[in-house]
Design a protein around this motif. Structure first.
Motif, PDB file in Angstrom:
ATOM      1  N   PHE A  79     -32.899  -1.795 -12.244  1.00 31.86           N
ATOM      2  CA  PHE A  79     -32.634  -0.912 -13.392  1.00 31.86           C
ATOM      3  C   PHE A  79     -31.706   0.214 -12.958  1.00 31.86           C
ATOM      4  O   PHE A  79     -30.754   0.547 -13.637  1.00 31.86           O
ATOM      5  CB  PHE A  79     -33.964  -0.364 -13.929  1.00 31.86           C
ATOM      6  CG  PHE A  79     -33.827   0.541 -15.117  1.00 31.86           C
ATOM      7  CD1 PHE A  79     -33.296   0.082 -16.308  1.00 31.86           C
ATOM      8  CD2 PHE A  79     -34.253   1.857 -15.055  1.00 31.86           C
ATOM      9  CE1 PHE A  79     -33.174   0.920 -17.417  1.00 31.86           C
ATOM     10  CE2 PHE A  79     -34.138   2.692 -16.148  1.00 31.86           C
ATOM     11  CZ  PHE A  79     -33.603   2.219 -17.325  1.00 31.86           C
ATOM     12  N   THR A  80     -32.000   0.807 -11.809  1.00 39.71           N
ATOM     13  CA  THR A  80     -31.138   1.834 -11.231  1.00 39.71           C
ATOM     14  C   THR A  80     -30.397   1.190 -10.074  1.00 39.71           C
ATOM     15  O   THR A  80     -30.996   0.889  -9.041  1.00 39.71           O
ATOM     16  CB  THR A  80     -31.952   3.037 -10.718  1.00 39.71           C
ATOM     17  OG1 THR A  80     -32.723   3.570 -11.788  1.00 39.71           O
ATOM     18  CG2 THR A  80     -31.048   4.118 -10.158  1.00 39.71           C
ATOM     19  N   THR A  81     -29.110   0.943 -10.246  1.00 37.49           N
ATOM     20  CA  THR A  81     -28.333   0.304  -9.185  1.00 37.49           C
ATOM     21  C   THR A  81     -28.309   1.199  -7.949  1.00 37.49           C
ATOM     22  O   THR A  81     -28.353   2.425  -8.048  1.00 37.49           O
ATOM     23  CB  THR A  81     -26.890   0.023  -9.644  1.00 37.49           C
ATOM     24  OG1 THR A  81     -26.324   1.232 -10.145  1.00 37.49           O
ATOM     25  CG2 THR A  81     -26.853  -1.033 -10.716  1.00 37.49           C
ATOM     26  N   ASP A  82     -28.262   0.559  -6.789  1.00 35.70           N
ATOM     27  CA  ASP A  82     -28.276   1.301  -5.523  1.00 35.70           C
ATOM     28  C   ASP A  82     -26.993   2.112  -5.352  1.00 35.70           C
ATOM     29  O   ASP A  82     -25.908   1.657  -5.705  1.00 35.70           O
ATOM     30  CB  ASP A  82     -28.415   0.336  -4.349  1.00 35.70           C
ATOM     31  CG  ASP A  82     -29.763  -0.367  -4.309  1.00 35.70           C
ATOM     32  OD1 ASP A  82     -30.646   0.003  -5.108  1.00 35.70           O
ATOM     33  OD2 ASP A  82     -29.929  -1.266  -3.469  1.00 35.70           O
ATOM     34  N   PHE A  83     -27.141   3.310  -4.808  1.00 29.46           N
ATOM     35  CA  PHE A  83     -26.012   4.159  -4.456  1.00 29.46           C
ATOM     36  C   PHE A  83     -26.467   5.121  -3.373  1.00 29.46           C
ATOM     37  O   PHE A  83     -27.656   5.265  -3.106  1.00 29.46           O
ATOM     38  CB  PHE A  83     -25.460   4.932  -5.670  1.00 29.46           C
ATOM     39  CG  PHE A  83     -26.459   5.855  -6.323  1.00 29.46           C
ATOM     40  CD1 PHE A  83     -26.687   7.132  -5.838  1.00 29.46           C
ATOM     41  CD2 PHE A  83     -27.169   5.446  -7.439  1.00 29.46           C
ATOM     42  CE1 PHE A  83     -27.595   7.983  -6.440  1.00 29.46           C
ATOM     43  CE2 PHE A  83     -28.083   6.284  -8.052  1.00 29.46           C
ATOM     44  CZ  PHE A  83     -28.299   7.549  -7.549  1.00 29.46           C
ATOM     45  N   ARG A  84     -25.513   5.759  -2.725  1.00 23.92           N
ATOM     46  CA  ARG A  84     -25.836   6.717  -1.663  1.00 23.92           C
ATOM     47  C   ARG A  84     -24.783   7.819  -1.635  1.00 23.92           C
ATOM     48  O   ARG A  84     -23.586   7.548  -1.554  1.00 23.92           O
ATOM     49  CB  ARG A  84     -25.885   6.006  -0.313  1.00 23.92           C
ATOM     50  CG  ARG A  84     -26.192   6.928   0.827  1.00 23.92           C
ATOM     51  CD  ARG A  84     -26.142   6.192   2.170  1.00 23.92           C
ATOM     52  NE  ARG A  84     -26.671   7.053   3.191  1.00 23.92           N
ATOM     53  CZ  ARG A  84     -27.895   6.986   3.682  1.00 23.92           C
ATOM     54  NH1 ARG A  84     -28.716   6.062   3.252  1.00 23.92           N
ATOM     55  NH2 ARG A  84     -28.305   7.825   4.604  1.00 23.92           N
ATOM     56  N   VAL A  85     -25.244   9.062  -1.708  1.00 23.31           N
ATOM     57  CA  VAL A  85     -24.387  10.232  -1.547  1.00 23.31           C
ATOM     58  C   VAL A  85     -25.086  11.106  -0.514  1.00 23.31           C
ATOM     59  O   VAL A  85     -26.152  11.671  -0.780  1.00 23.31           O
ATOM     60  CB  VAL A  85     -24.211  11.011  -2.870  1.00 23.31           C
ATOM     61  CG1 VAL A  85     -23.333  12.222  -2.653  1.00 23.31           C
ATOM     62  CG2 VAL A  85     -23.643  10.123  -3.952  1.00 23.31           C
ATOM     63  N   GLY A 130     -18.399   9.067 -10.044  1.00 22.58           N
ATOM     64  CA  GLY A 130     -18.577   9.881  -8.846  1.00 22.58           C
ATOM     65  C   GLY A 130     -19.166  11.227  -9.226  1.00 22.58           C
ATOM     66  O   GLY A 130     -19.562  11.453 -10.384  1.00 22.58           O
ATOM     67  N   PRO A 131     -19.240  12.145  -8.265  1.00 24.22           N
ATOM     68  CA  PRO A 131     -19.792  13.470  -8.574  1.00 24.22           C
ATOM     69  C   PRO A 131     -18.984  14.156  -9.686  1.00 24.22           C
ATOM     70  O   PRO A 131     -17.763  14.051  -9.741  1.00 24.22           O
ATOM     71  CB  PRO A 131     -19.659  14.236  -7.255  1.00 24.22           C
ATOM     72  CG  PRO A 131     -19.561  13.169  -6.205  1.00 24.22           C
ATOM     73  CD  PRO A 131     -18.866  12.010  -6.855  1.00 24.22           C
TER      74      PRO A 131
END
Length: 186
Positions: free
Chosen positions: A117-123, A148-149
């Motif tokens: 449901f929430t796709t993976d991402f990393r910041v 992006g941000p």
């Protein structure tokens, strides 16, 4: 007597128009929700006022601009924080973010889909004057996952007051998740 009343009424009208213009320019931004990316809190066709202010905190509902279009979303990360999503769990500064506002959307989505449901991402760390903003309906990816941000200058304001439909007239309730995550002082 009639001429004096006319001048007075024109002066009062001009003052009201000037006051409304000042409020619109410096205090509020009217927003119309065009999709269900923030349902059920802000369903489609909701009219809401975004209060312009300098301090935006975690889990605030905001309106922002990207490529000339207006969007609404929820601030997940503020400058200096790390934000990571893995396996439908969002972490802010390596702490699990409790998200009761997405439960209904997530359950409905997972009934008919096998993917996250929430796709993976990393910041690892948000730069100064930027925010990570996500939709409550995470299957709609028109948010920081795509853009992006979001820069602070592009945030139009915090969504605080609904004025239409009239049945939902009033302030937007958004404190439950903030309290649950310890953001009540933001």
């Amino acid at each position: 007597m009639v001429k004096r009343d006319l001048y007075r009424n024109i002066l009062i009208g001009l003052i009201v128009v000037l006051l409304l213009a000042v409020l619109r320019i410096f205090v509020v931004e009217p927003i119309r929700i065009h999709n269900d990316n923030m349902a059920p809190i802000l369903p489609k066709k909701t009219h809401i006022l975004a209060m312009k202010r300098s301090k935006i905190g975690n889990l605030d509902l905001v309106a922002y601009r990207h490529d000339g279009k207006k969007y609404v979303g929820r601030v997940i990360g503020v400058p200096g924080q790390s934000v990571i999503a893995m396996d439908n769990i969002v972490y802010v500064n390596h702490d699990i973010l409790k998200e009761p506002y997405i439960t209904a959307n997530q359950n409905k989505y997972l009934l008919t889909h096998d993917d996250d449901f929430t796709t993976d991402f990393r910041v690892d760390q948000l730069p100064a004057k930027t925010y990570w903003i996500l939709n409550d309906a995470r299957d709609v990816k028109e948010d920081s996952r795509r853009f992006g941000p979001i820069k602070a200058k592009d945030i139009l304001g915090e969504l605080e007051f609904r004025y239409a439909p009239i049945s939902d007239f009033g302030f937007v309730e958004n404190d439950e998740a903030k309290l649950e995550n310890g953001y009540e002082n933001n």
